[in-house]
Structure formats: C-alpha cells, structure tokens
Design an enzyme around this catalytic site. Structure first.
Site, short mmCIF file in Angstrom:
data_model
loop_
_atom_site.label_atom_id
_atom_site.label_comp_id
_atom_site.label_asym_id
_atom_site.label_seq_id
_atom_site.Cartn_x
_atom_site.Cartn_y
_atom_site.Cartn_z
N ASP A 111 -8.93 3.46 -2.86
CA ASP A 111 -8.38 2.78 -1.68
C ASP A 111 -7.09 3.46 -1.22
OD1 ASP A 111 -8.39 0.88 0.31
OD2 ASP A 111 -7.35 -0.63 -0.87
N ALA A 147 -0.46 -7.67 0.90
CA ALA A 147 -1.69 -7.01 1.32
C ALA A 147 -2.81 -8.04 1.44
CB ALA A 147 -2.06 -5.91 0.32
N SER A 148 -4.02 -7.54 1.68
CA SER A 148 -5.13 -8.46 1.93
C SER A 148 -5.51 -9.26 0.71
CB SER A 148 -6.34 -7.66 2.41
OG SER A 148 -6.65 -6.62 1.50
N ALA A 183 -3.50 -9.26 -2.42
CA ALA A 183 -2.40 -9.57 -3.32
C ALA A 183 -1.08 -9.29 -2.61
CB ALA A 183 -2.50 -8.74 -4.60
N GLN A 184 0.02 -9.63 -3.27
CA GLN A 184 1.34 -9.33 -2.73
C GLN A 184 2.23 -8.83 -3.87
OE1 GLN A 184 1.89 -13.31 -1.15
NE2 GLN A 184 3.70 -13.61 -2.45
N VAL A 185 3.32 -8.15 -3.49
CA VAL A 185 4.17 -7.48 -4.47
C VAL A 185 5.57 -8.06 -4.41
CG1 VAL A 185 5.12 -5.27 -5.24
CG2 VAL A 185 2.82 -5.37 -4.27
#
Length: 500
Positions: A348, A231-232, A234-236
């Site tokens: 969000d 995502a803008s 962070a990442q998973v």
C-alpha cells in the site's frame, strides 16, 4: 359507539417472548454480540448510501450515453470495425507464431507476420484515438463528458467520506489510476488521502486497553490525545516510551472496523455485480520504523517515530536537495528488493505511506510471497522488459492464465502489447514509457473498456499474491508520474532485479 383497542389489549404472537428470550441469551453469552449487531446495522446504512450513489451514477451515465455516445458511434462505426478486424488478425498471427515455437518449429515468416499485424493494429488504434479526441473537442462532446465525470466524481467522493473505512481505501486506490480514469475522478478522489474522520479518544483508549490490557496512560510515558494522522482504517498518535522518553508513533485501528469490514466488502461486491448485470456495456471497471513488539497487537501498532517528506512532494524533495528522478529510482528498487529478494512486500505505498528519507509507513498491508511465486513473477517481468513473448507466455501459463499472456503483460505494465514487444524489437526498455499524450491515455482507457470482461477473468484466475502486486504497481506508477519519471524507473529497476 366506537371501540378503541388499548396497547395492553394488542394480541401478542406466542413466539415473540421466545424470540426475545433467545436474543437475550445470545447477547448475554457473547459480550461482543451487541457491538457486532451495531456494526452490522451501521454497515446496512452504508450499503443503502452505496446503492443510492450507484443508482445516481448509473442513471447519469445512461442518460449521457443516449445523448453523446450515439453520435460518436455513428461517426466512428467504420473505424471501430476496421480496428477490431486488425486486432483479430494480429491475435491470430500471434497464436500461430506461439504454436510454432511450442512445437519447436520457429518460423521467420510467422515472426514477421505477427510483428507486421500487431504494428498495423497499433498504428491504426493510435490514429483512431487521436481522431476521437479531435472530434470530441470540435463537437463539444468532450466538454459535456467532463461535466458528467465531474458530477459523478463528486458523488463518489461524498459516498466515500460519508461511509469511511473500506470505502475510503477503495477511493484512494481509484485516485491513483490516473493512467486509466478521467482526471475529474483522480483529482477529486485524491482528497481522500487527507480527509479521514478521526475516532474519539475514548474509542482509541478502549481499543488499546482491549488489545494491550491497560489504557494508554499506563502503557506510555506520554500519549497525545489528538491524532497526528487519521487514515481510512486506523489513526496515529504521537507518544513516548516509558523510561527512555523515546518518541513513538502508535497506530490504532478504528473502533468497530473489524466487524464492519466483511459486510462492507460484501456490499461493495454486490454493488459491482449489480452494475455489471444492469449495465453490461457501460460498467468498466531506506528505513522502516522499528516496531515495538511489547506494545503491538492485531489492532494496535507501535513504532519508532520517523519524519520525512511525502514521496510525491516534488517541491519538498528539491528543498532537501534531492533529485525526484533519483527518488523514483530508489523507491522502485526498494520495492523490487522486497518482491524479488525478501518475499515480504508492503502493498500500500500510496503518497501518505512513503516518506523521504525513505520511510515506509503503515505496516497494515504486507504480504508474504512464496518463493516459487516470486521466481515466476521475476521471469514474467524479465520477459516483459525484454519484450520476449515466449517467456511471458511461459510465466503466464505457470500463473494459470496462459491463453491471456498478452493481456496479463498489458495489465502489469499499463501499456499495450505492441509497446511491450517493441522493447524486445529495439532492445530499449523505454518503449514501456508512458507517452504522456491525451491520445495515448484515451487509447489505454479504450483498451481497458474493450477487454474489461477478460481482465476480470484474469483477476479471478491468477495467484492471489499477484492481486496485491497489481495494487502496489499502481501506487508506484502514480508516484513515478508525480515525480516526472514517466514509468521508466519501474521498468528498468524490475529488469535489474529480475535478472538477478
């Protein structure tokens, strides 16, 4: 005979060694300083891109204005003047009615005059918007504007992708304003929900070690190097828990984001202020995964892994045997419970953050709501859904924007003040539904442009929690439109919850 000056003979200012020594001491005293300086330099490069894109967009629209708007203004000059006079008369009648109620002297005559003038202004505005659409199609202006919007939407998409981070987040929110922005923008910027650059595994591992004291290989039973989503902010990554093998989802903030955000937001704020100054007439603006506390910090969030279908994937919902209208109702009731009952709300809920069977992803933007604020907000919504002008005014006064109560209600619902009061006159909350016509959308966008300065003033004055709730409402309305609910579920669910 020419004389050449070698590098060794170049004069050096006496202050240079002192500055170099001071910089060295500063960097040595704080190990994070080099990273911070690097982040600021990167933010400066992004600010240059922003300035360039904004200049191109502003120039393009200024040129279009000279060739397109002049003809439209000439054609509708008398109509616009008449509409403005009707709006002024409606505003005066409403103030007289409200003042009489405040004095404890309600008047049926003033009530009827306020109702008559607002209905007359609304009917004229709707007809004027329809005539504008017809004239634009007939003259070719509509097609020309479509091309301008398409070009500049592509420019903003390129800017958001190139700059990443906060820019992507802002672009994602703009993509959900389909009741306000031209479809070229929302359609183009919607790509930002899927297009996010991933951080390298080395950066991810470094952030985890800085936050949790050990690399991912030591903290988890397994940890996939490639992210399953980025995502803008962070990442998973998919992982498993030591010992149990339970599946986990680990969300890791992008490296450098902490240092970059503040300067990026300042750059965007300056760009907005510059645009308003240069172009004052043109620039408008379930389940939740369980958190694993021992493996969570300010920049790393570890949760149980959940699966589901995106809330706006209508085909996917139907494959699960779910009714999209019921999903819309459940979504609204879940968020209303957070706002009015829990006082702790996810702010969000864009399509990438809401899965069905109802799973709310991305715990990065929650807000505690003070109980007093939640009660005032519930009274505001209760007044809105019942079309009670005096209840709306009283709640707006508690929020510091009493004189702008019709505008506050319109901002909250994305409907004109007249539609809000029709709900009270008819006793039917469906008056708050979006009509779904091109003329209705053009009228809403026209009101937003007409009152842009007042909208900015309201946003400056209202309590800070309300700003995030505006964002939450936009996300929920977008989901409703994608599910075909047309704004009804949000209003009805708010009425039920606020009445409690």
């Amino acid at each position: 005979m020419s004389r050449r000056l070698s590098r060794s003979r170049l004069p050096v200012h006496p202050a240079v060694p002192l500055v170099a020594f001071g910089a060295g001491v500063l960097l040595a005293s704080d190990p994070e300083q080099p990273a911070r300086f690097t982040a600021y330099a990167a933010s400066a490069r992004r600010a240059v891109r922003l300035a360039g894109a904004c200049s191109l967009v502003a120039f393009d629209y200024s040129r279009a204005k000279r060739s397109l708007i002049a003809a439209e203004k000439a054609e509708f000059l008398d109509g616009d003047a008449a509409h403005w006079e009707l709006q002024v008369a409606s505003g005066k009648a409403e103030r007289l009615r409200a003042d009489a109620v405040r004095r404890g002297e309600p008047s049926a005559v003033l009530e009827e005059e306020a109702r008559r003038t607002r209905e007359e202004a609304a009917a004229y505005g709707e007809a004027l918007a329809g005539r504008r659409l017809e004239a634009g199609q007939r003259s070719g202006r509509a097609a020309a504007w479509d091309e301008v919007h398409e070009r500049n939407a592509a420019r903003l998409l390129a800017l958001c992708i190139a700059n990443g981070g906060v820019y992507v987040k802002l672009g994602q929110h703009a993509a959900q304003l389909d009741y306000l922005l031209p479809p070229q923008y929302t359609r183009t910027l919607h790509q930002l929900f899927e297009h996010n650059r991933a951080s390298s595994y080395e950066d991810v591992s470094r952030v985890i070690e800085e936050e949790l004291g050990a690399p991912p290989e030591a903290l988890f039973g397994s940890f996939e190097r490639a992210p399953i989503a980025s995502a803008s902010l962070a990442q998973v990554h998919r992982a498993t828990e030591h010992g149990t093998g339970a599946p986990l989802a680990v969300k890791v903030q992008h490296a450098g984001l902490r240092e970059e955000c503040a300067s990026d937001l300042q750059a965007v704020g300056l760009a907005v202020a510059a645009a308003e100054w240069l172009y004052p007439d043109d620039f408008r603006l379930g389940w939740t995964p369980a958190v694993v506390g021992a493996l969570t910090s300010a920049r790393v969030l570890t949760m149980t892994y959940e699966e589901g279908v995106s809330v706006t994937d209508v085909a996917g919902l139907r494959r699960l045997g779910l009714d999209p209208n019921e999903v819309s109702r459940l979504l609204c009731e879940a968020f209303n419970a957070m706002i009015f009952d829990g006082g702790f709300v996810h702010c969000d809920p864009h399509p990438g953050n809401v899965l069905v069977q109802l799973v709310l992803l991305d715990h990065g933007l929650y807000r505690d709501l003070p109980r007093a604020f939640a009660l005032t907000y519930s009274r505001l919504w209760h007044g809105v859904v019942l079309g009670d002008a005096d209840a709306i005014r009283e709640a707006a006064e508690e929020m510091g924007v009493g004189q702008y109560y019709p505008l506050l209600a319109a901002m909250l619902t994305a409907r004109p003040w007249t539609d809000i009061l029709r709900a009270g006159d008819t006793g039917d909350a469906r008056a708050l539904h979006e009509k779904g016509t091109a003329a209705d959308k053009k009228q809403i966008a026209g009101y937003a442009a007409q009152y842009a300065k007042h909208i900015g003033l309201v946003l400056d004055l209202v309590p800070r929690p309300l700003l995030l709730l505006f964002k939450t409402n936009d996300c929920l309305r977008h989901a409703e439109r994608q599910l075909g609910a047309a704004g009804g579920a949000l209003a009805v669910a708010r009425l039920r919850q606020a009445a409690r």
